[in-house]
Design a protein around this motif. Sequence first.
Motif, short mmCIF file in Angstrom:
data_model
loop_
_atom_site.label_atom_id
_atom_site.label_comp_id
_atom_site.label_asym_id
_atom_site.label_seq_id
_atom_site.Cartn_x
_atom_site.Cartn_y
_atom_site.Cartn_z
N ARG A 166 2.12 -7.61 2.51
CA ARG A 166 3.04 -8.16 1.50
C ARG A 166 2.30 -8.45 0.19
N GLN A 167 1.16 -9.08 0.32
CA GLN A 167 0.38 -9.43 -0.87
C GLN A 167 -0.08 -8.18 -1.62
N MET A 168 -0.50 -7.18 -0.88
CA MET A 168 -0.97 -5.95 -1.52
C MET A 168 0.16 -5.22 -2.24
N ILE A 169 1.33 -5.15 -1.61
CA ILE A 169 2.49 -4.52 -2.25
C ILE A 169 2.84 -5.28 -3.54
N CYS A 170 2.92 -6.58 -3.43
CA CYS A 170 3.26 -7.39 -4.62
C CYS A 170 2.23 -7.21 -5.73
N ARG A 171 0.98 -7.28 -5.37
CA ARG A 171 -0.08 -7.18 -6.37
C ARG A 171 -0.06 -5.84 -7.11
N TRP A 172 0.13 -4.76 -6.38
CA TRP A 172 0.01 -3.44 -6.98
C TRP A 172 1.31 -2.91 -7.58
N LEU A 173 2.45 -3.47 -7.16
CA LEU A 173 3.73 -2.95 -7.66
C LEU A 173 4.51 -3.94 -8.53
N LYS A 174 4.14 -5.21 -8.47
CA LYS A 174 4.92 -6.26 -9.14
C LYS A 174 5.23 -5.95 -10.60
N ASN A 175 4.26 -5.54 -11.36
CA ASN A 175 4.45 -5.33 -12.79
C ASN A 175 4.92 -3.92 -13.14
N ARG A 176 5.18 -3.10 -12.13
CA ARG A 176 5.61 -1.72 -12.36
C ARG A 176 7.12 -1.57 -12.39
N PHE A 177 7.82 -2.59 -11.89
CA PHE A 177 9.27 -2.54 -11.78
C PHE A 177 9.87 -3.81 -12.36
N ALA A 178 11.14 -3.73 -12.74
CA ALA A 178 11.84 -4.91 -13.27
C ALA A 178 12.03 -5.95 -12.17
N ASP A 179 12.16 -5.49 -10.93
CA ASP A 179 12.38 -6.39 -9.81
C ASP A 179 11.79 -5.76 -8.56
N LEU A 180 11.20 -6.58 -7.71
CA LEU A 180 10.62 -6.13 -6.45
C LEU A 180 10.93 -7.17 -5.39
N GLU A 181 11.54 -6.72 -4.30
CA GLU A 181 11.84 -7.62 -3.19
C GLU A 181 11.41 -6.94 -1.89
N ILE A 182 10.47 -7.56 -1.21
CA ILE A 182 10.03 -7.04 0.09
C ILE A 182 10.97 -7.62 1.14
N THR A 183 11.65 -6.74 1.85
CA THR A 183 12.66 -7.21 2.81
C THR A 183 12.14 -7.26 4.24
N ARG A 184 11.11 -6.45 4.54
CA ARG A 184 10.60 -6.45 5.91
C ARG A 184 9.22 -5.81 5.97
N VAL A 185 8.34 -6.44 6.73
CA VAL A 185 7.02 -5.88 7.04
C VAL A 185 6.80 -6.11 8.52
N ARG A 186 6.44 -5.03 9.21
CA ARG A 186 6.17 -5.21 10.64
C ARG A 186 5.08 -4.23 11.08
N LEU A 187 4.30 -4.70 12.00
CA LEU A 187 3.24 -3.89 12.60
C LEU A 187 3.86 -2.91 13.59
N ILE A 188 3.39 -1.66 13.57
CA ILE A 188 3.90 -0.69 14.54
C ILE A 188 2.75 -0.06 15.31
#
Length: 178
Positions: free
Chosen positions: A156-178
């Motif tokens: 979650r932190q990595m997605i937010c850090r690297w994509l946060k400023n690239r889009f007007a809005d970013l919402e992570i809805t689910r992260v799960r280990l597979i």
Amino acid sequence: MTLKFVNMAIHFRVRLTEASMQQHLSASPFVVGEELARQIGSYARDNKLNYYPAIDFFQQNGGVEQDLLDAVGNISWLVTNMVREEVRVKLRPVFSSIKFESLQTQAYTMPTVRPSQNNALQLLKEHFTPDQVRVNIIVSILRKDHHVHELEQLARQMICRWLKNRFADLEITRVRLI
């Protein structure tokens, strides 16, 4: 501790900035969304529906101008490709591998708006504006042994850090280990 590859499924939603869309689109997604909402709202009202059908319904049954359906399809195609490329480029240095499971503009999902809601037409316009994309990816990361919760939080932190400023809005809805 040994290093091992860990796979995670990550689901998130992004909204493109108006500036990035204006650079690549000849038609305004906001105008298309507004007109779609108007025509679909009229269809639901005229047919006494208690819900608003998805775009797929109108592609099969008519009820909305074909040019409008073509416009939303063309914009959605371009917008999802823009999102795919941005996610791929920005996350490539972060994860060992990235596999796209699906990308879908929100406009092609079933609206959760109901005709009886306050501001239904405005909410419908926001839903049918093809500027939001749902992204489902599977990523691999090389990590030491960690607890599942720690790995999911790290992703979650990595997605937010690297994509946060690239889009007007970013919402992570689910992260799960597979």
